[in-house]
Write a protein that holds these residues in place. Structure first.
Motif, PDB file in Angstrom:
ATOM      1  N   ASP A 142      37.382  38.443  28.136  1.00  0.00           N
ATOM      2  CA  ASP A 142      37.788  37.045  28.040  1.00  0.00           C
ATOM      3  C   ASP A 142      38.043  36.476  29.437  1.00  0.00           C
ATOM      4  OD1 ASP A 142      38.823  34.591  27.391  1.00  0.00           O
ATOM      5  OD2 ASP A 142      40.424  35.353  26.110  1.00  0.00           O
ATOM      6  N   ALA A 143      37.367  35.389  29.771  1.00  0.00           N
ATOM      7  CA  ALA A 143      37.566  34.751  31.070  1.00  0.00           C
ATOM      8  C   ALA A 143      38.977  34.206  31.235  1.00  0.00           C
ATOM      9  CB  ALA A 143      36.562  33.605  31.246  1.00  0.00           C
ATOM     10  N   MET A 144      39.666  33.959  30.122  1.00  0.00           N
ATOM     11  CA  MET A 144      41.037  33.458  30.179  1.00  0.00           C
ATOM     12  C   MET A 144      42.039  34.566  30.507  1.00  0.00           C
ATOM     13  SD  MET A 144      41.198  30.101  29.155  1.00  0.00           S
ATOM     14  CE  MET A 144      42.668  29.857  28.157  1.00  0.00           C
ATOM     15  N   MET A 161      40.404  33.859  38.108  1.00  0.00           N
ATOM     16  CA  MET A 161      39.418  34.247  39.105  1.00  0.00           C
ATOM     17  C   MET A 161      40.061  34.358  40.484  1.00  0.00           C
ATOM     18  SD  MET A 161      36.095  32.092  37.711  1.00  0.00           S
ATOM     19  CE  MET A 161      34.893  32.848  38.813  1.00  0.00           C
ATOM     20  N   ASN A 162      41.002  33.472  40.760  1.00  0.00           N
ATOM     21  CA  ASN A 162      41.752  33.562  42.014  1.00  0.00           C
ATOM     22  C   ASN A 162      42.547  34.865  42.075  1.00  0.00           C
ATOM     23  OD1 ASN A 162      44.411  33.130  43.594  1.00  0.00           O
ATOM     24  ND2 ASN A 162      43.129  31.471  44.340  1.00  0.00           N
ATOM     25  N   ARG A 163      43.165  35.214  40.974  1.00  0.00           N
ATOM     26  CA  ARG A 163      44.007  36.419  40.929  1.00  0.00           C
ATOM     27  C   ARG A 163      43.229  37.681  41.255  1.00  0.00           C
ATOM     28  NH1 ARG A 163      44.728  40.338  37.431  1.00  0.00           N
ATOM     29  NH2 ARG A 163      43.491  39.355  35.772  1.00  0.00           N
ATOM     30  N   TYR A 181      40.961  42.852  34.890  1.00  0.00           N
ATOM     31  CA  TYR A 181      40.940  43.577  36.161  1.00  0.00           C
ATOM     32  C   TYR A 181      42.203  43.271  36.941  1.00  0.00           C
ATOM     33  CZ  TYR A 181      36.192  44.796  35.041  1.00  0.00           C
ATOM     34  OH  TYR A 181      35.091  45.302  34.389  1.00  0.00           O
ATOM     35  N   GLU A 182      42.540  44.191  37.840  1.00  0.00           N
ATOM     36  CA  GLU A 182      43.763  44.056  38.615  1.00  0.00           C
ATOM     37  C   GLU A 182      43.614  43.000  39.705  1.00  0.00           C
ATOM     38  OE1 GLU A 182      44.764  47.885  40.126  1.00  0.00           O
ATOM     39  OE2 GLU A 182      45.174  48.742  38.142  1.00  0.00           O
TER      40      GLU A 182
END
Length: 242
Positions: free
Chosen positions: A107-109, A140-142, A113-114
């Protein structure tokens, strides 16, 4: 439509149109989507040995292109929530005999991943279909390392008079008919019109990138503004600590 309803609707759409997805993309974009992705690839500027995340990877064309760029010592993760779309991507991966790609149902939301896991992240014609644009950009920033790059290729809102009206007439009326004729999917392609018509313009999307924590946002307008490439960077460690 709330977030859960949009998630379920989009999932149904892509679970149904996956077999004709690539052919329909070429048809409805007059084959321009390939040139747009090539331009986006240049902006990504991935390097040998890097780790790249391709969010909403769909049938995997961009994923495989990135894998070729980063080479055998690099790694590309293609993330999508439609297992039917991923089946097409998997068949392409096997045909190309590519070893440095993992295709993941996720899920993109809530990217599985870490923090700081990737050097670069991409999303092509997928952001408009997620339940919440800002949440995905923050995710994505995370997962990007400090100094990492994000590139988003997406439909946009042209502001050129007459051209704008023609563009929306095409998306609203002609594209669903093409979907019905060539893919047997009128309602699904009507939804793609709806998602495109409600998607933010270039300036609004730029603000969302900034709100998500990115800096140095750049925009390349395509074909008079009917599509655009937004790119940005995650602040470096020193900038994050200031």
């Amino acid at each position: 439509m709330n977030q859960a309803e949009k998630h379920e609707k989009v999932h149904r759409v892509f679970q149904k149109i996956y077999k004709k997805y690539d052919a329909m993309n070429s048809l409805i974009s007059f084959n321009r989507h390939k040139a747009w992705r090539h331009r986006a690839d240049q902006i990504v500027d991935a390097r040998k040995g890097e780790r790249v995340l391709d969010v909403c990877c769909g049938t995997g064309d961009w994923t495989l292109s990135l894998a070729e760029t980063v080479g055998p010592k690099g790694k590309v993760i293609g993330l999508d929530f439609s297992d039917n779309m991923l089946k097409i991507a998997q068949s392409k991966k096997e045909a190309a005999q590519v070893e440095n790609v993992n295709l993941v149902n996720g899920d993109a939301m809530n990217i599985p991943y870490e923090n700081d896991s990737f050097d670069r992240a991409t999303i092509g014609f997928g952001l408009r279909n997620v339940p919440d644009y800002l949440t995905v950009l923050k995710e994505m920033n995370r997962v990007l390392r400090p100094g990492g790059t994000i590139v988003c290729l997406e439909t946009s809102q042209t502001k050129i008079p007459v051209y704008r009206q023609l563009y929306f007439l095409y998306f609203r009326f002609i594209m669903p008919i093409l979907g019905k004729i060539f893919a047997g999917s009128y309602k699904e392609y009507a939804w793609l019109n709806e998602s495109a018509s409600k998607f933010p313009d270039q300036e609004t999307l730029t603000k969302l990138f900034l709100n998500a924590g990115f800096k140095n946002v750049s925009v390349v307008s395509l074909m008079g503004g009917i599509a655009a490439i937004h790119s940005a960077t995650k602040p470096s460690t020193s900038e994050l600590n200031n």
